[in-house]
Design a protein around this motif. Structure first.
Motif, PDB file in Angstrom:
ATOM      1  N   ASN A 152      10.181  12.197 -12.278  1.00 23.77           N
ATOM      2  CA  ASN A 152      11.230  11.287 -11.807  1.00 23.77           C
ATOM      3  C   ASN A 152      11.211   9.972 -12.586  1.00 23.77           C
ATOM      4  O   ASN A 152      12.267   9.418 -12.915  1.00 23.77           O
ATOM      5  CB  ASN A 152      11.050  11.010 -10.311  1.00 23.77           C
ATOM      6  N   LEU A 153      10.006   9.488 -12.876  1.00 29.31           N
ATOM      7  CA  LEU A 153       9.882   8.261 -13.658  1.00 29.31           C
ATOM      8  C   LEU A 153      10.449   8.447 -15.066  1.00 29.31           C
ATOM      9  O   LEU A 153      11.133   7.566 -15.597  1.00 29.31           O
ATOM     10  CB  LEU A 153       8.410   7.836 -13.747  1.00 29.31           C
ATOM     11  N   SER A 154      10.167   9.607 -15.655  1.00 32.42           N
ATOM     12  CA  SER A 154      10.670   9.894 -16.999  1.00 32.42           C
ATOM     13  C   SER A 154      12.195   9.944 -17.019  1.00 32.42           C
ATOM     14  O   SER A 154      12.839   9.388 -17.920  1.00 32.42           O
ATOM     15  CB  SER A 154      10.098  11.225 -17.493  1.00 32.42           C
ATOM     16  N   ASN A 155      12.776  10.599 -16.028  1.00 30.71           N
ATOM     17  CA  ASN A 155      14.240  10.668 -15.936  1.00 30.71           C
ATOM     18  C   ASN A 155      14.844   9.283 -15.730  1.00 30.71           C
ATOM     19  O   ASN A 155      15.924   8.976 -16.257  1.00 30.71           O
ATOM     20  CB  ASN A 155      14.653  11.594 -14.792  1.00 30.71           C
ATOM     21  N   LYS A 170      17.515   3.708 -20.511  1.00 28.24           N
ATOM     22  CA  LYS A 170      17.793   3.605 -21.945  1.00 28.24           C
ATOM     23  C   LYS A 170      19.293   3.723 -22.210  1.00 28.24           C
ATOM     24  O   LYS A 170      19.858   2.952 -22.995  1.00 28.24           O
ATOM     25  CB  LYS A 170      17.030   4.691 -22.716  1.00 28.24           C
ATOM     26  N   TYR A 171      19.927   4.686 -21.562  1.00 29.87           N
ATOM     27  CA  TYR A 171      21.369   4.840 -21.730  1.00 29.87           C
ATOM     28  C   TYR A 171      22.112   3.622 -21.189  1.00 29.87           C
ATOM     29  O   TYR A 171      23.067   3.132 -21.809  1.00 29.87           O
ATOM     30  CB  TYR A 171      21.856   6.106 -21.025  1.00 29.87           C
ATOM     31  N   ALA A 172      21.676   3.133 -20.035  1.00 26.14           N
ATOM     32  CA  ALA A 172      22.337   1.980 -19.427  1.00 26.14           C
ATOM     33  C   ALA A 172      22.227   0.756 -20.334  1.00 26.14           C
ATOM     34  O   ALA A 172      23.204   0.015 -20.518  1.00 26.14           O
ATOM     35  CB  ALA A 172      21.730   1.685 -18.061  1.00 26.14           C
ATOM     36  N   TYR A 173      21.035   0.553 -20.899  1.00 29.09           N
ATOM     37  CA  TYR A 173      20.847  -0.596 -21.791  1.00 29.09           C
ATOM     38  C   TYR A 173      21.694  -0.440 -23.050  1.00 29.09           C
ATOM     39  O   TYR A 173      22.317  -1.407 -23.514  1.00 29.09           O
ATOM     40  CB  TYR A 173      19.374  -0.743 -22.170  1.00 29.09           C
ATOM     41  N   ILE A 187       3.856  10.627 -20.441  1.00 28.92           N
ATOM     42  CA  ILE A 187       3.454  11.909 -21.036  1.00 28.92           C
ATOM     43  C   ILE A 187       1.941  12.093 -20.934  1.00 28.92           C
ATOM     44  O   ILE A 187       1.445  13.180 -20.596  1.00 28.92           O
ATOM     45  CB  ILE A 187       3.911  11.980 -22.506  1.00 28.92           C
ATOM     46  N   GLU A 188       1.201  11.017 -21.208  1.00 29.76           N
ATOM     47  CA  GLU A 188      -0.262  11.083 -21.116  1.00 29.76           C
ATOM     48  C   GLU A 188      -0.707  11.349 -19.676  1.00 29.76           C
ATOM     49  O   GLU A 188      -1.590  12.191 -19.425  1.00 29.76           O
ATOM     50  CB  GLU A 188      -0.869   9.772 -21.616  1.00 29.76           C
ATOM     51  N   GLN A 213       6.598   3.205 -22.608  1.00 28.74           N
ATOM     52  CA  GLN A 213       6.452   3.609 -21.207  1.00 28.74           C
ATOM     53  C   GLN A 213       6.488   5.131 -21.080  1.00 28.74           C
ATOM     54  O   GLN A 213       5.729   5.723 -20.303  1.00 28.74           O
ATOM     55  CB  GLN A 213       7.564   2.985 -20.367  1.00 28.74           C
ATOM     56  N   ASN A 214       7.352   5.750 -21.857  1.00 34.45           N
ATOM     57  CA  ASN A 214       7.477   7.207 -21.795  1.00 34.45           C
ATOM     58  C   ASN A 214       6.212   7.895 -22.315  1.00 34.45           C
ATOM     59  O   ASN A 214       5.801   8.938 -21.791  1.00 34.45           O
ATOM     60  CB  ASN A 214       8.692   7.656 -22.601  1.00 34.45           C
TER      61      ASN A 214
END
Length: 236
Positions: free
Chosen positions: A163-166, A172-175, A143-144, A138-139
């Motif tokens: 905002n989507l990237s953040n 990721k951290y939550a998971y 970027i693209e 997704q990241n």
């Protein structure tokens, strides 16, 4: 038999005895197959205090199969390294436990085609990495899209994509934190806290550590996590 022949025979016998003794003493065995490999060297490695440590090695000369041995006291992340004299590093990290682990892969895509069977810790690591791979994909899409928006000088879209990237980073951290909390009885929990969530809010790292079973707290990665937390608190 001449005296010289007797000496050579004794040397060979002693060498075989030492070699067999080494294999018999080992409590961990890595077996594998590298499709397409004709010549190279495979290494079984672990992280040392300041560098990678070789535990065992085997030269490949025609046969694609290999067997490596070592002793491990507890579950630990090890590496299978392939040297094929091409100037590049080829590694497969995996979580090992006492017993046998098998790795099948290919020469052309050594790191990406690997199929690993062995410990419960490895199963959990693969489950975790599978979800991380989706986040990373997704990241890459973001970027693209950001590159295209930047070419068009579209600041509104860039802000939205930022905002989507953040948000992906937070997810990721939550998971990672939740995965570690859900696997408190496995060494994967402190390992993830140490190497995948080290920049997360310290409150969550403390929660992971406090949630660990006593056995896992006393494991290699449990002790390391405890030391990291202690150093942080002493400097506060």
């Amino acid at each position: 038999m001449t005296t010289l022949n007797k000496v050579f025979s004794l040397i060979i016998l002693l060498t075989l005895t030492v070699s067999c003794g080494k294999d018999n003493d080992a409590n961990f065995t890595l077996k594998g197959h590298i499709k397409g490999l004709k010549k190279g060297i495979v290494y079984l490695q672990k992280d040392g205090d300041s560098s990678i440590v070789d535990l065992d090695s085997m030269s490949i000369t025609g046969q694609p199969e290999f067997t490596l041995h070592t002793n491990i006291e507890e579950p630990i992340l090890l590496y299978l390294k392939l040297f094929k004299n091409d100037g590049e590093e080829h590694y497969i990290p995996f979580f090992a436990d006492k017993g046998v682990t098998k790795i099948n892969t290919t020469l052309n895509s050594f790191s990406y085609d690997s199929e690993i069977t062995g410990s419960k810790h490895q199963e959990l690591l693969e489950e975790y990495l599978g979800v991380m791979s989706k986040f990373n994909s997704q990241n890459l899409d973001i970027i693209e899209a950001s590159f295209i928006a930047q070419q068009k000088n579209d600041s509104i879209t860039l802000d939205s994509l930022d905002n989507l990237s953040n948000n992906i980073i937070k997810r990721k951290y939550a998971y990672t934190i939740q995965f570690a909390m859900n696997n408190k009885d496995n060494a994967i929990a402190p390992y993830l806290a140490l190497y995948e969530a080290q920049h997360a809010n310290p409150v969550y790292i403390d929660s992971i550590y406090n949630n660990l079973s006593l056995e896992v707290k006393n494991s290699l990665y449990g002790k390391k996590l405890g030391e990291v937390i202690a150093r942080r608190k002493s400097s506060d």
